[in-house]
Design a protein around this motif. Structure first.
Motif, PDB file in Angstrom:
ATOM      1  N   GLY A 191     -50.776 -35.789 152.379  1.00  8.90           N
ATOM      2  CA  GLY A 191     -50.889 -37.053 153.089  1.00  8.90           C
ATOM      3  C   GLY A 191     -52.309 -37.330 153.536  1.00  8.90           C
ATOM      4  N   ALA A 192     -52.493 -38.458 154.179  1.00  5.99           N
ATOM      5  CA  ALA A 192     -53.833 -38.918 154.527  1.00  5.99           C
ATOM      6  C   ALA A 192     -54.325 -38.365 155.855  1.00  5.99           C
ATOM      7  N   VAL A 193     -53.426 -37.871 156.681  1.00  9.84           N
ATOM      8  CA  VAL A 193     -53.820 -37.409 158.011  1.00  9.84           C
ATOM      9  C   VAL A 193     -53.515 -35.924 158.136  1.00  9.84           C
ATOM     10  N   ALA A 194     -54.504 -35.154 158.524  1.00 11.50           N
ATOM     11  CA  ALA A 194     -54.312 -33.706 158.655  1.00 11.50           C
ATOM     12  C   ALA A 194     -53.648 -33.380 159.983  1.00 11.50           C
ATOM     13  N   PRO A 195     -52.655 -32.477 159.995  1.00 10.73           N
ATOM     14  CA  PRO A 195     -52.050 -32.065 161.271  1.00 10.73           C
ATOM     15  C   PRO A 195     -53.050 -31.324 162.139  1.00 10.73           C
ATOM     16  N   PRO A 196     -52.852 -31.340 163.450  1.00  9.84           N
ATOM     17  CA  PRO A 196     -53.709 -30.551 164.334  1.00  9.84           C
ATOM     18  C   PRO A 196     -53.529 -29.062 164.066  1.00  9.84           C
ATOM     19  N   VAL A 197     -54.555 -28.294 164.405  1.00  5.67           N
ATOM     20  CA  VAL A 197     -54.579 -26.859 164.114  1.00  5.67           C
ATOM     21  C   VAL A 197     -54.587 -26.063 165.407  1.00  5.67           C
ATOM     22  N   LEU A 198     -53.760 -25.031 165.451  1.00  9.38           N
ATOM     23  CA  LEU A 198     -53.760 -24.057 166.541  1.00  9.38           C
ATOM     24  C   LEU A 198     -54.208 -22.733 165.958  1.00  9.38           C
ATOM     25  N   LEU A 199     -55.257 -22.155 166.515  1.00  9.38           N
ATOM     26  CA  LEU A 199     -55.823 -20.896 166.039  1.00  9.38           C
ATOM     27  C   LEU A 199     -55.560 -19.798 167.055  1.00  9.38           C
ATOM     28  N   HIS A 200     -55.046 -18.666 166.580  1.00  9.38           N
ATOM     29  CA  HIS A 200     -54.811 -17.540 167.493  1.00  9.38           C
ATOM     30  C   HIS A 200     -54.782 -16.235 166.712  1.00  9.38           C
ATOM     31  N   ALA A 201     -54.806 -15.138 167.435  1.00 17.68           N
ATOM     32  CA  ALA A 201     -54.690 -13.805 166.853  1.00 17.68           C
ATOM     33  C   ALA A 201     -53.656 -13.017 167.635  1.00 17.68           C
ATOM     34  N   GLU A 202     -53.434 -11.795 167.178  1.00 20.13           N
ATOM     35  CA  GLU A 202     -52.566 -10.875 167.898  1.00 20.13           C
ATOM     36  C   GLU A 202     -53.294  -9.542 168.042  1.00 20.13           C
ATOM     37  N   GLY A 203     -52.943  -8.790 169.076  1.00 21.26           N
ATOM     38  CA  GLY A 203     -53.520  -7.469 169.249  1.00 21.26           C
ATOM     39  C   GLY A 203     -54.964  -7.494 169.716  1.00 21.26           C
ATOM     40  N   PRO A 204     -55.775  -6.526 169.280  1.00 24.36           N
ATOM     41  CA  PRO A 204     -57.131  -6.373 169.795  1.00 24.36           C
ATOM     42  C   PRO A 204     -58.043  -7.580 169.584  1.00 24.36           C
ATOM     43  N   ALA A 205     -57.749  -8.409 168.585  1.00 27.68           N
ATOM     44  CA  ALA A 205     -58.614  -9.556 168.300  1.00 27.68           C
ATOM     45  C   ALA A 205     -58.208 -10.818 169.052  1.00 27.68           C
ATOM     46  N   THR A 206     -57.196 -10.736 169.883  1.00 36.84           N
ATOM     47  CA  THR A 206     -56.656 -11.933 170.539  1.00 36.84           C
ATOM     48  C   THR A 206     -57.724 -12.736 171.269  1.00 36.84           C
ATOM     49  N   TRP A 207     -58.493 -12.078 172.120  1.00 32.48           N
ATOM     50  CA  TRP A 207     -59.434 -12.818 172.972  1.00 32.48           C
ATOM     51  C   TRP A 207     -60.634 -13.328 172.193  1.00 32.48           C
ATOM     52  N   ALA A 208     -61.074 -12.582 171.201  1.00 32.75           N
ATOM     53  CA  ALA A 208     -62.198 -13.049 170.381  1.00 32.75           C
ATOM     54  C   ALA A 208     -61.814 -14.287 169.584  1.00 32.75           C
ATOM     55  N   VAL A 209     -60.606 -14.295 169.046  1.00 34.91           N
ATOM     56  CA  VAL A 209     -60.170 -15.460 168.264  1.00 34.91           C
ATOM     57  C   VAL A 209     -59.856 -16.631 169.187  1.00 34.91           C
ATOM     58  N   LEU A 210     -59.351 -16.362 170.388  1.00 33.03           N
ATOM     59  CA  LEU A 210     -59.170 -17.450 171.356  1.00 33.03           C
ATOM     60  C   LEU A 210     -60.522 -18.096 171.667  1.00 33.03           C
ATOM     61  N   ALA A 211     -61.562 -17.287 171.843  1.00 31.13           N
ATOM     62  CA  ALA A 211     -62.897 -17.840 172.082  1.00 31.13           C
ATOM     63  C   ALA A 211     -63.367 -18.668 170.892  1.00 31.13           C
ATOM     64  N   GLU A 212     -63.039 -18.218 169.694  1.00 24.34           N
ATOM     65  CA  GLU A 212     -63.384 -18.978 168.488  1.00 24.34           C
ATOM     66  C   GLU A 212     -62.669 -20.319 168.471  1.00 24.34           C
ATOM     67  N   ALA A 213     -61.407 -20.327 168.855  1.00 26.66           N
ATOM     68  CA  ALA A 213     -60.657 -21.586 168.916  1.00 26.66           C
ATOM     69  C   ALA A 213     -61.287 -22.540 169.928  1.00 26.66           C
ATOM     70  N   VAL A 214     -61.660 -22.008 171.083  1.00 31.65           N
ATOM     71  CA  VAL A 214     -62.293 -22.845 172.103  1.00 31.65           C
ATOM     72  C   VAL A 214     -63.600 -23.423 171.577  1.00 31.65           C
ATOM     73  N   SER A 215     -64.398 -22.592 170.918  1.00 29.85           N
ATOM     74  CA  SER A 215     -65.694 -23.056 170.422  1.00 29.85           C
ATOM     75  C   SER A 215     -65.541 -24.120 169.343  1.00 29.85           C
ATOM     76  N   ARG A 216     -64.451 -24.074 168.605  1.00 32.27           N
ATOM     77  CA  ARG A 216     -64.205 -25.042 167.539  1.00 32.27           C
ATOM     78  C   ARG A 216     -63.425 -26.267 168.028  1.00 32.27           C
ATOM     79  N   GLY A 217     -62.999 -26.254 169.281  1.00 32.80           N
ATOM     80  CA  GLY A 217     -62.227 -27.371 169.806  1.00 32.80           C
ATOM     81  C   GLY A 217     -60.813 -27.441 169.263  1.00 32.80           C
ATOM     82  N   LEU A 218     -60.242 -26.275 168.950  1.00 31.80           N
ATOM     83  CA  LEU A 218     -58.892 -26.213 168.400  1.00 31.80           C
ATOM     84  C   LEU A 218     -57.876 -25.824 169.475  1.00 31.80           C
ATOM     85  N   HIS A 219     -56.613 -26.144 169.216  1.00 34.28           N
ATOM     86  CA  HIS A 219     -55.545 -25.640 170.061  1.00 34.28           C
ATOM     87  C   HIS A 219     -55.518 -24.117 169.960  1.00 34.28           C
TER      88      HIS A 219
END
Length: 252
Positions: A191-219
């Motif tokens: 389709g023409a419109v992309a769905p919103p993206v939520l980025l996350h991790a599990e385990g030891p990488a959880t907080w680093a990937v959460l920071a990545e999501a924040v920096s990218r402006g993602l859910h």
């Protein structure tokens, strides 16, 4: 959007504060919502403590949460580990008497598109879970409208998880350069419109990937499903402490 993922596949052997019963899920959901999360994701349990897609189990959990916090969007998982038979997962969705606001479907699992179609037919927003580049390729062929894309980084090593996030995000199908639409305007991958993206991790990488999501402006999301530790590496007392830490890190 910050979502609280309250329990996942964990039980109290993993952490004493993991909510299991409908009443416990309701208390945790209401508390996390009062702190600022926009939605919660739960894995309802049968009386035995086993994850279940049975209609009465789903209904009990959703009803308890909605009584405790009216208007809070609530989602569930349809993971194959809960019900391995794809046809049985579709039948379970079609049997639900109380519907979640959204439900996650892992694109790499057998029968995933059929499960997504059953959810869409019932008016449940579909979250497609993409764990790998192969899952992105599987998702490309879907014809089911998707309301949210979950980019889920499962590697434990932080550099690997962050690199996986970048690779999967870069590979997501997109036919326009326009900003992501709200769930109500989401389209299929073609389709023409992309769905919103939520980025996350599990385990030891959880907080680093959460920071990545924040920096990218993602859910993004946080909760005992994903980690038992606060950003400083100390054990979290509960879901509320994880949510507070995520908000302090810039997640909204």
């Amino acid at each position: 959007m910050l979502k609280a993922c309250l329990n996942g596949g964990r039980n109290r052997d993993a952490h004493p504060a993991v909510p299991v019963t409908p009443a416990e899920l309701a208390v945790d959901a209401a508390l996390c919502a009062s702190l600022g999360v926009a939605a919660v994701h739960v894995h309802p349990r049968a009386a035995s403590g086993v994850e279940s897609l049975r209609p009465e189990v789903i209904a009990d959990a959703l009803t308890a949460i909605r009584v405790a916090r009216p208007g809070l969007p609530v989602g569930v998982s349809t993971g194959a580990w809960i019900e391995p038979d794809p046809a049985a997962r579709v039948a379970a969705v079609r049997s639900w008497s109380v519907l979640p606001d959204f439900a996650s479907v892992n694109a790499h699992e057998a029968g995933a598109e059929a499960v997504a179609a059953a959810l869409h037919e019932r008016g449940v927003l579909v979250e497609v879970g993409l764990w790998t580049l192969d899952a992105v390729e599987a998702y490309r062929s879907w014809r089911v409208p998707v309301g949210r894309i979950l980019v889920e980084c499962m590697a434990e090593e932080v550099p690997v998880a962050v690199a996986d996030a970048a690779r999967i995000l870069a590979a997501l199908p997109s036919s326009t350069g326009r900003p992501a639409a709200p769930p109500s305007a989401a389209r299929s991958p073609q389709g023409a419109v992309a769905p919103p993206v939520l980025l996350h991790a599990e385990g030891p990488a959880t907080w680093a990937v959460l920071a990545e999501a924040v920096s990218r402006g993602l859910h993004t999301r946080i909760g005992l499903e994903d980690t038992l530790l606060l950003p400083n590496g100390t054990p979290t007392p509960d879901n509320a402490a994880l949510v507070t830490a995520a908000l302090a890190a810039g997640a909204r």
